[in-house]
Design an enzyme around this catalytic site. Structure first.
Site, mmCIF file in Angstrom:
data_model
loop_
_atom_site.group_PDB
_atom_site.id
_atom_site.type_symbol
_atom_site.label_atom_id
_atom_site.label_comp_id
_atom_site.label_asym_id
_atom_site.label_seq_id
_atom_site.Cartn_x
_atom_site.Cartn_y
_atom_site.Cartn_z
ATOM 1 N N ARG A 61 34.438 43.097 35.095
ATOM 2 C CA ARG A 61 35.079 44.302 35.582
ATOM 3 C C ARG A 61 35.544 45.145 34.407
ATOM 4 O O ARG A 61 35.940 44.617 33.376
ATOM 5 C CB ARG A 61 36.271 43.953 36.476
ATOM 6 N N TYR A 104 27.597 44.728 37.733
ATOM 7 C CA TYR A 104 28.392 43.494 37.800
ATOM 8 C C TYR A 104 29.205 43.398 39.101
ATOM 9 O O TYR A 104 29.769 44.394 39.561
ATOM 10 C CB TYR A 104 29.340 43.401 36.587
ATOM 11 N N LYS A 115 36.702 43.585 45.393
ATOM 12 C CA LYS A 115 37.981 44.051 44.879
ATOM 13 C C LYS A 115 38.239 45.518 45.289
ATOM 14 O O LYS A 115 39.372 45.891 45.586
ATOM 15 C CB LYS A 115 38.042 43.895 43.357
ATOM 16 N N HIS A 139 45.559 39.110 46.555
ATOM 17 C CA HIS A 139 44.614 38.353 45.721
ATOM 18 C C HIS A 139 44.967 36.873 45.814
ATOM 19 O O HIS A 139 45.531 36.298 44.882
ATOM 20 C CB HIS A 139 44.768 38.872 44.283
ATOM 21 N N SER A 161 43.291 35.456 37.011
ATOM 22 C CA SER A 161 42.035 34.761 36.731
ATOM 23 C C SER A 161 42.231 33.729 35.625
ATOM 24 O O SER A 161 43.137 33.838 34.798
ATOM 25 C CB SER A 161 40.937 35.753 36.363
ATOM 26 N N ALA A 162 41.367 32.695 35.665
ATOM 27 C CA ALA A 162 41.419 31.577 34.707
ATOM 28 C C ALA A 162 42.665 30.711 34.873
ATOM 29 O O ALA A 162 43.141 30.110 33.926
ATOM 30 C CB ALA A 162 41.290 32.067 33.268
ATOM 31 N N CYS A 163 43.197 30.661 36.087
ATOM 32 C CA CYS A 163 44.335 29.787 36.357
ATOM 33 C C CYS A 163 44.022 28.795 37.482
ATOM 34 O O CYS A 163 44.920 28.194 38.059
ATOM 35 C CB CYS A 163 45.569 30.601 36.706
ATOM 36 N N ASP A 217 39.730 33.769 47.153
ATOM 37 C CA ASP A 217 40.025 34.952 46.325
ATOM 38 C C ASP A 217 40.913 35.998 47.001
ATOM 39 O O ASP A 217 41.758 36.582 46.345
ATOM 40 C CB ASP A 217 38.706 35.612 45.890
ATOM 41 N N SER A 265 30.496 34.010 33.453
ATOM 42 C CA SER A 265 29.297 33.809 34.290
ATOM 43 C C SER A 265 29.721 33.310 35.669
ATOM 44 O O SER A 265 30.755 32.662 35.821
ATOM 45 C CB SER A 265 28.328 32.842 33.624
ATOM 46 N N ARG A 266 28.902 33.598 36.673
ATOM 47 C CA ARG A 266 29.338 33.403 38.062
ATOM 48 C C ARG A 266 28.303 32.714 38.921
ATOM 49 O O ARG A 266 27.095 32.896 38.730
ATOM 50 C CB ARG A 266 29.602 34.783 38.692
ATOM 51 N N PHE A 312 44.632 19.783 38.732
ATOM 52 C CA PHE A 312 43.503 19.492 39.635
ATOM 53 C C PHE A 312 43.963 18.724 40.888
ATOM 54 O O PHE A 312 44.926 19.140 41.527
ATOM 55 C CB PHE A 312 42.386 18.776 38.870
HETATM 56 O O1 SAT Z 1 36.006 41.273 40.120
HETATM 57 S S1 SAT Z 1 35.253 40.101 40.549
HETATM 58 O O2 SAT Z 1 35.610 39.796 41.906
HETATM 59 O O3 SAT Z 1 33.832 40.325 40.399
HETATM 60 C C1 SAT Z 1 35.640 38.785 39.614
HETATM 61 C C2 SAT Z 1 36.982 38.858 39.041
HETATM 62 O O4 SAT Z 1 37.113 39.394 37.926
HETATM 63 O O5 SAT Z 1 37.952 38.368 39.666
HETATM 64 MN MN MN Z 2 39.701 37.276 41.879
#
Ligand code: SAT
Ligand code: MN
Length: 604
Positions: free
Chosen positions: A79, A218, A227, A247, A269-271, A294, A385-386, A512
């Site tokens: 993004r 993307y 989003k 979110h 993100s990343a949490c 999400d 990467s997704r 986890f």
């Molecule tokens: O924005 S996306 O939903 O593509 C992925 C993200 O950054 O959370």
């Molecule tokens: Mn998200």
């Protein structure tokens, strides 16, 4: 004149006037070679994926049925927040967390970018629905795009096609969402596998409930139901209509007594949001089912409780770090195929791989198409990467995931990544205090993001890049939602931090599946069966109040993870003050009151 000659334009399977005139207007502006109305069928998926393979965008995976690998242009991987705009009529309605431009000015700029931008390409019209189709009202949209990659991704991530058009004919309202990769083709010009443009705009017109996106292929920039619609536009709808677009993941926790609790949780993100959504509890007898990873839309039901639905139909998860240990259910979901993988690495036998996945590949093709070996200095997969995979394949999908009523939420969790200060779990004193916790949510920057690693940044409700209006008004809306409800029926609010570290930098909590122990304490609190101490920052358990049997972590570490250190919190106060100062006058007075009350309790 030209418009009449665009094949497909007049073969619309609808008589919806506003839709027809918008599609015609866009076709006349962007001048595609043809117009295709998407029906969402299996044949359409087949046609599109074949075409993407032929174009070199997709590589068909040999090891996963009906699945494809794509590598983006190396410049188009995430993004673009600095190119994302909330073009409200008044600048003050956009607020300090958003970029703003006058809507007329933005439209003038983008109209020139769109002029002729689909030349040599096909324009697809995708009717889609966010959330269940039989919702009242259904939240409909129509995306126009010149990207086949977007069409197939929307097949996975949304309800779309002919069945949506039927609802649209009956109900009328939809969010127009215009997307172009911004890469017209001259006659005879060879296309590239991932067309995009250096100029990018991701633009929202909240009053008109309209989205315009240009230049990127993307996910978050191009799949406009995600989003753009479900958070930025929907948050403005939610403000006007008295609900919440957040979110958040949605999970269902089932106790050994078969009692069911629904939890929504917001993390930047990343949490570990997707991991928590699909958690495998380590404590005996407890189970988790998933409803979403999400986005959560939450509305009051007739019984006065807050009900959540997930507007999406797929998971668009970060691949690196996902493996059979961290998220076995995500691995099982993608193993069934019918999935897209973007910017991961390709194995020699035609499968995908990414960092921290099991296996020890000796040779790969990396996301930039280069040979990769364990000696390579760069990562094989891009950190963002997704995988894109249908929710219906998730082995622990809750059967009620598609229920238009949604599920009644008992607890809302906020969380971030903090090495210090923030305890493992902490319950808010009441709704408004919980809103304060969300409003001051903080997380350390990871290596993946720009800026100094470890710097603490505020990410209110984990919505920093997604609030479609003024952040101060957004906090006020959260406070109002609480005031409008019967307090006893509101979800209780908790703040969690799985990432606190000890003296030698080790994690104090294993995270986890072990996070199920924290979830258990939370539902024990709801049942009135768990102890907590009132601290300056909220209600915190002692280590003894948590179920710790079978846990490898020393109890001393758990105690350390739960500690509320008054000196650390006194140091946190100026950071919160600084954040609130940036919001200025639109900050609700109740949030200032909460900060004052915190200072009092800290003896500050
Ligand atoms: O924005 S996306 O939903 O593509 C992925 C993200 O950054 O959370
Ligand atoms: Mn998200």
């Amino acid at each position: 004149m030209t418009a009449l000659t665009i094949p497909g334009l007049d073969q619309a399977p609808t008589t919806h006037e506003r839709l027809l005139s918008w599609v015609r207007e866009v076709a006349e502006l962007t001048t595609p070679d043809q117009v295709v109305w998407c029906d969402g069928s299996q044949q359409e998926w087949q046609r599109m994926t074949d075409r993407l393979v032929e174009a070199g965008t997709f590589t068909r995976l040999k090891q996963k049925p009906n699945s494809f690998y794509a590598a983006s242009d190396p410049s188009d991987v995430a993004r673009v927040e600095e190119r994302t705009f909330i073009c409200s009529v008044e600048e003050k309605d956009s607020g300090v967390t958003n970029n703003w431009m006058d809507p007329n000015e933005m439209k003038a700029i983008m109209t020139e970018l769109y002029r002729g931008c689909m030349r040599g390409r096909t324009m697809y019209v995708i009717p889609f629905c966010m959330g269940p189709l039989d919702a009242d009202p259904p939240r409909l949209g129509v995306e126009i795009t010149d990207s086949e990659y977007v069409v197939v991704s929307m097949h996975i991530m949304t309800r779309m096609g002919a069945k949506v058009l039927e609802r649209l004919d009956a109900d009328g309202e939809f969010v127009p969402a215009l997307h172009s990769v911004g890469a017209p083709l001259e006659p005879g010009q060879q296309d590239v596998p991932w067309p995009c443009n250096d100029i990018k705009y991701i633009t929202h017109f909240p009053e008109e409930r309209m989205i315009w996106s240009f230049g990127s292929g993307y996910g978050g920039n191009a799949l406009l139901g995600k989003k753009c619609y479900s958070l930025r536009i929907a948050s403005a709808m939610a403000r006007d209509e008295g609900w919440l677009a957040e979110h958040m993941l949605i999970l269902k926790l089932i106790s050994p007594e078969e009692k069911v609790y629904y939890v929504a949780a917001a993390f930047p993100s990343a949490c570990g949001k997707t991991n928590l959504a699909m958690l495998q509890p380590t404590i005996p007898g407890w189970r988790v089912e998933t409803l979403g990873d999400d986005i959560a839309w939450m509305r009051f039901g007739e019984d006065g409780r807050l009900y959540a639905v997930n507007p999406e139909a797929g998971f668009f998860g970060v691949a690196p770090g996902t493996n059979w240990k961290t998220n076995p259910n995500a691995m099982r979901t993608i193993a069934q195929g019918n999935s897209l993988f973007t910017n991961v690495a390709l194995t020699d036998d035609g499968d995908v791989w990414w960092e921290e996945m099991e296996g020890d590949p000796q040779h790969l093709t990396d996301w930039k198409g280069r040979d990769w070996t364990p000696a390579s200095k760069e990562k094989a997969a891009h950190p963002n990467s997704r995988y894109c995979t249908p929710m219906s394949q998730c082995p622990i999908l809750a059967p009620e995931w598609d229920d238009p009523k949604g599920v009644p939420i008992s607890a809302i969790l906020f969380g971030g990544r903090r090495k210090t200060t923030v305890p493992l779990v902490n319950e808010a004193f009441d709704w408004q205090h919980g809103v304060f916790m969300g409003a001051t949510l903080s997380s350390e920057k990871t290596a993946a993001a720009a800026g100094k690693v470890g710097d603490v940044r505020r990410d209110p409700m984990a919505m920093l890049p997604f609030i479609g209006y003024n952040v101060g008004d957004y906090f006020q809306h959260w406070v109002n939602v609480g005031k409008s409800a019967d307090a006893a029926k509101l979800p209780r609010i908790f703040y969690v931090n799985w990432f606190r570290r000890g003296e030698d930098k080790r994690f104090l909590w294993p995270g986890f599946g072990e996070n199920s122990r924290v979830l258990k304490w939370i539902v024990d609190r709801l049942e009135g069966n768990a102890a907590a101490a009132d601290t300056a920052i909220g209600r915190v358990p002692s280590a003894d109040a948590l179920e710790l049997s079978g846990l490898d972590t020393p109890k001393a570490d758990v105690e350390e993870a739960l500690k509320v250190d008054v000196e650390e919190w006194k140091a946190e106060v100026p950071l919160i003050e600084e954040w609130f100062a940036t919001i200025g006058d639109s900050l609700p007075s109740s949030m200032r009151d909460e900060l004052e009350a915190l200072k009092q309790r800290l003896g500050h």
